[in-house]
Enzyme design. Structure first.
Site, PDB file in Angstrom:
ATOM      1  N   HIS A  46      -1.351  -1.690   1.815  1.00  0.00           N
ATOM      2  CA  HIS A  46      -0.407  -2.153   0.789  1.00  0.00           C
ATOM      3  C   HIS A  46      -0.329  -1.177  -0.371  1.00  0.00           C
ATOM      4  CE1 HIS A  46      -2.380  -5.607   2.829  1.00  0.00           C
ATOM      5  NE2 HIS A  46      -1.128  -5.939   3.061  1.00  0.00           N
ATOM      6  N   GLY A  47      -0.841   0.022  -0.185  1.00  0.00           N
ATOM      7  CA  GLY A  47      -0.620   1.082  -1.162  1.00  0.00           C
ATOM      8  C   GLY A  47      -1.565   1.137  -2.343  1.00  0.00           C
TER       9      GLY A  47
END
Ligand code: FES
Length: 138
Positions: free
Chosen positions: A103-104
């Site tokens: 999710h970065g």
């Protein structure tokens, strides 16, 4: 005598020889079934980690508090993203630390969360130096 595999899996301490890890390189070992990243940081990476205004961080912690005094070149962290538990990739992301592709989340060269949904820094496992080139984790 070395502990057998089941003893290690249950949580026996492990020793890691740091001498083959070149400056700028990371290795991953397993302790209690968890991936542990050991990074041999460059001076630039240490300087970057220490130039940050700690109060501005999502999970404020100084680099000095995350490494052992006199061994600042070594970062040892549990390589499990504090968001939902993916394994971040070393030397990725805009801070040259760790990047979690799930999710970065982006961690810096001290393993501190800098961007993304992860709420906290990569944890530092219990460890100690048993010599200049060897650590014991656990
Ligand atoms: S599990 Fe790493 S960003 Fe979500």
């Amino acid at each position: 005598m070395n502990p057998d595999a089941s003893t290690i899996a249950a949580g026996a301490p492990i020793e890691v020889d740091l001498s083959p890890i070149a400056e700028g390189q990371d290795i991953k070992v397993f302790w209690r079934g968890k991936p542990i990243y050991i990074s041999h940081r460059t001076k630039k990476q240490i300087d970057e980690a220490r130039a940050v205004n700690v109060a501005s961080l999502p999970d404020p912690q100084s680099d000095e508090a995350r490494v052992k005094s006199g061994h600042e070149q070594w970062l040892v962290v549990i390589g499990i993203c504090t968001h939902l538990g993916c394994i971040p990739i070393a030397h990725e992301g805009s801070y040259d630390g760790f990047f979690c592709p799930c999710h970065g989340s982006v961690y810096d060269t001290s393993g501190r969360i800098r961007q993304g949904p992860a709420p906290s820094n990569l944890p530092v496992p219990p460890y100690q130096f048993v010599s200049d080139t060897k650590i014991q984790i656990g």
